[in-house]
Design a protein around this motif. Structure first.
Motif, mmCIF file in Angstrom:
data_model
loop_
_atom_site.group_PDB
_atom_site.id
_atom_site.type_symbol
_atom_site.label_atom_id
_atom_site.label_comp_id
_atom_site.label_asym_id
_atom_site.label_seq_id
_atom_site.Cartn_x
_atom_site.Cartn_y
_atom_site.Cartn_z
ATOM 1 N N LEU A 43 0.827 -1.211 0.000
ATOM 2 C CA LEU A 43 0.000 0.000 0.000
ATOM 3 C C LEU A 43 0.861 1.260 0.000
ATOM 4 N N MET A 44 1.942 1.251 0.766
ATOM 5 C CA MET A 44 2.852 2.409 0.786
ATOM 6 C C MET A 44 3.500 2.596 -0.587
ATOM 7 N N ILE A 45 3.921 1.500 -1.193
ATOM 8 C CA ILE A 45 4.543 1.577 -2.519
ATOM 9 C C ILE A 45 3.530 2.106 -3.532
ATOM 10 N N ASP A 46 2.304 1.618 -3.456
ATOM 11 C CA ASP A 46 1.260 2.104 -4.367
ATOM 12 C C ASP A 46 1.020 3.593 -4.175
ATOM 13 N N TRP A 47 1.045 4.068 -2.915
ATOM 14 C CA TRP A 47 0.868 5.497 -2.643
ATOM 15 C C TRP A 47 2.000 6.301 -3.280
ATOM 16 N N VAL A 48 3.235 5.842 -3.104
ATOM 17 C CA VAL A 48 4.382 6.544 -3.700
ATOM 18 C C VAL A 48 4.240 6.567 -5.222
ATOM 19 N N ASN A 49 3.887 5.430 -5.810
ATOM 20 C CA ASN A 49 3.732 5.365 -7.265
ATOM 21 C C ASN A 49 2.627 6.298 -7.751
ATOM 22 N N ALA A 50 1.537 6.407 -6.996
ATOM 23 C CA ALA A 50 0.436 7.297 -7.378
ATOM 24 C C ALA A 50 0.847 8.767 -7.299
ATOM 25 N N HIS A 51 1.837 9.073 -6.479
ATOM 26 C CA HIS A 51 2.273 10.463 -6.284
ATOM 27 C C HIS A 51 3.648 10.732 -6.901
ATOM 28 N N GLU A 52 4.063 9.851 -7.781
ATOM 29 C CA GLU A 52 5.381 9.953 -8.395
ATOM 30 C C GLU A 52 5.600 11.292 -9.104
ATOM 31 N N ALA A 53 4.622 11.739 -9.857
ATOM 32 C CA ALA A 53 4.778 13.003 -10.592
ATOM 33 C C ALA A 53 4.949 14.177 -9.632
ATOM 34 N N ALA A 54 4.171 14.207 -8.557
ATOM 35 C CA ALA A 54 4.288 15.291 -7.582
ATOM 36 C C ALA A 54 5.645 15.257 -6.883
ATOM 37 N N ILE A 55 6.147 14.077 -6.609
ATOM 38 C CA ILE A 55 7.451 13.948 -5.967
ATOM 39 C C ILE A 55 8.557 14.435 -6.904
ATOM 40 N N HIS A 56 8.476 14.026 -8.171
ATOM 41 C CA HIS A 56 9.464 14.501 -9.156
ATOM 42 C C HIS A 56 9.414 16.018 -9.287
ATOM 43 N N ALA A 57 8.214 16.584 -9.328
ATOM 44 C CA ALA A 57 8.082 18.040 -9.449
ATOM 45 C C ALA A 57 8.671 18.738 -8.226
ATOM 46 N N ALA A 58 8.412 18.217 -7.046
ATOM 47 C CA ALA A 58 8.969 18.811 -5.826
ATOM 48 C C ALA A 58 10.487 18.746 -5.844
ATOM 49 N N ARG A 59 11.040 17.654 -6.299
ATOM 50 C CA ARG A 59 12.491 17.520 -6.389
ATOM 51 C C ARG A 59 13.074 18.543 -7.367
ATOM 52 N N MET A 60 12.433 18.670 -8.521
ATOM 53 C CA MET A 60 12.916 19.635 -9.510
ATOM 54 C C MET A 60 12.860 21.054 -8.956
ATOM 55 N N ASN A 61 11.781 21.406 -8.284
ATOM 56 C CA ASN A 61 11.647 22.743 -7.680
ATOM 57 C C ASN A 61 12.702 22.973 -6.626
ATOM 58 N N PHE A 62 12.927 21.993 -5.785
ATOM 59 C CA PHE A 62 13.926 22.116 -4.726
ATOM 60 C C PHE A 62 15.314 22.287 -5.327
ATOM 61 N N ASP A 63 15.652 21.408 -6.293
ATOM 62 C CA ASP A 63 16.974 21.472 -6.914
ATOM 63 C C ASP A 63 17.187 22.794 -7.643
ATOM 64 N N ALA A 64 16.155 23.307 -8.310
ATOM 65 C CA ALA A 64 16.272 24.585 -9.009
ATOM 66 C C ALA A 64 16.504 25.717 -8.012
ATOM 67 N N ALA A 65 15.800 25.682 -6.896
ATOM 68 C CA ALA A 65 15.961 26.723 -5.876
ATOM 69 C C ALA A 65 17.306 26.637 -5.191
ATOM 70 N N ALA A 66 17.847 25.422 -5.074
ATOM 71 C CA ALA A 66 19.128 25.224 -4.412
ATOM 72 C C ALA A 66 20.292 25.476 -5.373
ATOM 73 N N GLY A 67 19.976 25.616 -6.651
ATOM 74 C CA GLY A 67 21.011 25.877 -7.650
ATOM 75 C C GLY A 67 21.783 24.658 -8.073
ATOM 76 N N ASP A 68 21.225 23.473 -7.869
ATOM 77 C CA ASP A 68 21.907 22.233 -8.265
ATOM 78 C C ASP A 68 21.672 21.881 -9.690
#
Length: 147
Positions: free
Chosen positions: A122-147
């Motif tokens: 169930l946890m894995i399914d939740w992560v998979n269902a929110h994969e796009a949001a997690i990727h977007a958050a990572r991209m936003n964080f990395d862009a703000a951090a200058g990485d």
């Protein structure tokens, strides 16, 4: 501006409830809540549970399947044995040895192990269902951090 937990009565109450829950269930390193959550976060245990959820396996078969499924590479015989013993100790896996010489050893999930594997799924399914949001958050964080 957001309030700090020390300034917010609701946050203080929630933290007190969290502290009471932790005190009731143990804060020691080997407390079940800490140990099981650690198992679920390690390299192999969750995958072992998920593979055994498909049916009992002998050690060599389990090792081969884990190596095929994992991006971590091959699991060593020693590491797999240690993981299986830990899962057996906690009541999630049962080890069965035949009376043959040499004995044929297989591993299967217990009822408790099947329940844990289902919850992990169930946890894995939740992560998979929110994969796009997690990727977007990572991209936003990395862009703000200058990485």
């Amino acid at each position: 501006m957001t309030a700090e937990p020390a300034d917010d009565p609701r946050a203080r109450a929630a933290i007190a409830e969290l502290a009471a829950d932790m005190a009731a269930h143990g804060t020691a390193r080997d407390a079940p809540v800490r140990a099981v959550m650690g198992l679920l976060g390690d390299r192999w245990s969750t995958l072992v549970l998920l593979v055994l959820a498909t049916g009992a396996c002998r050690h060599a078969s389990l090792r081969r399947v884990l190596s095929e499924l994992s991006s971590e590479g091959d699991v060593s015989q020693r590491v797999l044995t240690l993981k299986l013993r830990t899962l057996e100790r906690d009541g999630f896996v049962e080890r069965t040895a035949s009376a043959d010489v040499p004995p044929r050893v297989s591993y299967a999930l217990t009822d408790l192990g099947r329940d844990l594997a289902g919850r992990a799924r169930l946890m894995i399914d939740w992560v998979n269902a929110h994969e796009a949001a997690i990727h977007a958050a990572r991209m936003n964080f990395d862009a703000a951090a200058g990485d």
